[in-house]
Design an enzyme around this catalytic site. Structure first.
Site, short mmCIF file in Angstrom:
data_model
loop_
_atom_site.label_atom_id
_atom_site.label_comp_id
_atom_site.label_asym_id
_atom_site.label_seq_id
_atom_site.Cartn_x
_atom_site.Cartn_y
_atom_site.Cartn_z
N CYS A 1 0.81 -1.22 0.00
CA CYS A 1 0.00 0.00 0.00
C CYS A 1 0.84 1.27 0.00
CB CYS A 1 -0.99 -0.01 1.17
SG CYS A 1 -0.23 0.06 2.82
N HIS B 1 -2.58 1.36 6.88
CA HIS B 1 -2.97 1.23 5.48
C HIS B 1 -3.14 2.63 4.90
CE1 HIS B 1 -4.31 -0.90 1.94
NE2 HIS B 1 -5.34 -0.09 1.84
N HIS C 1 -5.69 1.93 -4.39
CA HIS C 1 -4.82 1.39 -3.35
C HIS C 1 -4.42 -0.05 -3.67
CE1 HIS C 1 -7.91 -0.98 -0.71
NE2 HIS C 1 -8.35 -0.90 -1.94
#
Length: 368
Positions: A282, A330, A342
């Protein structure tokens, strides 16, 4: 504003249709297996007060989904720790290289200064311990005497200068050596952190994959549907809350470049620790996107959250980074229309989803 809200409504409608079109299956608790049959994956025997095995139960698919999600969340946190340790190791390795070069240069300089000091000493010895200027000072000629005084002073200053520079260089060399030792210690500590984080990542991912492998094909398909339903529910609640009133703010020039880079990676697989070009995690995706836009950002989502300027959710624009979960483990890039791009988790590809489909911690702006 109608066009902008229509875009958001279109995303919501597509998500809704995907969910409604999915076949609904019931996952009832199965009957307990016969005593002579082995327990199936996902089943466990419950012991009563006497310790005897009671009826076998099987987790619902939603419980399995939650467990898998928790495992991948833990893997994500460990990945952030690994990436940070790796980044710090690279920095310390670079410092060690610079210090090593400085030590070599310092040693060469000391050798040159010692040679110069030795030459001065040998010259004095050849002149019966008197420098040339001092010999001229003994002359009866006034002009030679004055010239000798000047040379003597210059010789003394030169000697003091060489000795002073030699002392300073030796002190610098000691400092470089100490700094190199400190950086080696830090480097080794970060290597240990990396190894521990890597082990934890692999353990969590292996456990999640094991759970998925125990599901039948139709259950795995349904698992993906449940993920999509959960994302849709969160995104709908987020949009309905009015958190994002203006969904199409104009991106900066560098923000447009970052979005272009990130969206061009759609379809590439998630891989922990990866920064491209074939795969990403990520923060690997977001850090590389902003590097491509000419604005380097920290490597990890936690450091992105800690170091970059915070922006109110209602003010975010394309290119901003949306940080998720309380531990900032994240990150996705906002691309407008209430959506982010993402790299979700192992087993998934870089994709677009709703910005509110996960628990938002906050938003940061790399080019503020």
């Amino acid at each position: 504003m109608n066009r902008r809200h229509s875009a958001a409504a279109a995303i919501t409608l597509v998500c809704a249709l995907a969910v409604l079109a999915a076949p609904v299956q019931a996952f009832a608790t199965p009957a307990p297996p016969a005593p002579e049959q082995p327990t199936k994956p996902g089943e466990s025997g419950a012991s009563g007060p006497s310790g005897a095995s009671g009826p076998s139960t099987k987790k619902s698919l939603e419980e399995v989904r939650a467990e898998i999600d928790a495992l991948y969340r833990k893997a994500g946190a460990a990945t952030d720790a690994y990436n940070l340790a790796e980044e710090q190791s690279k920095k310390q390795s670079g410092e060690i290289v610079k210090l090593a070069q400085a030590i070599v240069e310092g040693q060469a300089k000391i050798a040159d200064l010692k040679s110069r000091a030795g030459a001065q000493a040998r010259e004095q010895y050849r002149n019966a311990g008197l420098p040339p200027g001092a010999q001229l000072m003994l002359s009866g000629d006034p002009r030679l005497f004055l010239d000798g005084v000047s040379r003597a002073r210059q010789g003394q200053q030169a000697a003091k200068g060489v000795l002073g520079e030699l002392n300073r260089t030796q002190e610098d060399l000691e400092t470089y050596t100490q700094d190199a030792s400190t950086n080696w210690t830090k480097l080794e500590a970060n290597r240990v952190k990396q190894a521990k984080a890597k082990k934890k990542i692999n353990e969590q991912i292996a456990a999640a994959k094991k759970l998925e492998s125990q599901l039948e094909k139709k259950e795995r398909a349904r698992l993906l549907e449940l993920e999509q339903q959960a994302e849709y529910k969160s995104q709908t609640a987020w949009l309905s809350s009015g958190a994002l009133k203006e969904i199409n703010r104009e991106a900066s020039a560098s923000g447009k470049k970052a979005v272009a880079f990130a969206t061009s990676q759609i379809g590439k697989p998630y891989e922990w620790g990866a920064e491209g070009p074939a795969s990403f995690d990520c923060s690997g995706l977001t850090s590389q996107a902003w590097a491509a836009a000419g604005h380097p950002v920290p490597r990890t989502s936690q450091e992105q959250w800690r170091q970059l300027p915070h922006i109110a959710v209602k003010d975010m624009r394309p290119g901003d980074l949306v940080i998720y979960f309380g531990d900032a483990t994240h990150v996705g890039m906002y691309i407008g229309d209430g959506a982010i791009v993402h790299a979700p988790r192992p087993g998934r590809d870089v994709t677009i989803t709703g910005a509110g489909s996960m628990e938002i911690l906050g938003v940061v702006r790399p080019d503020e």
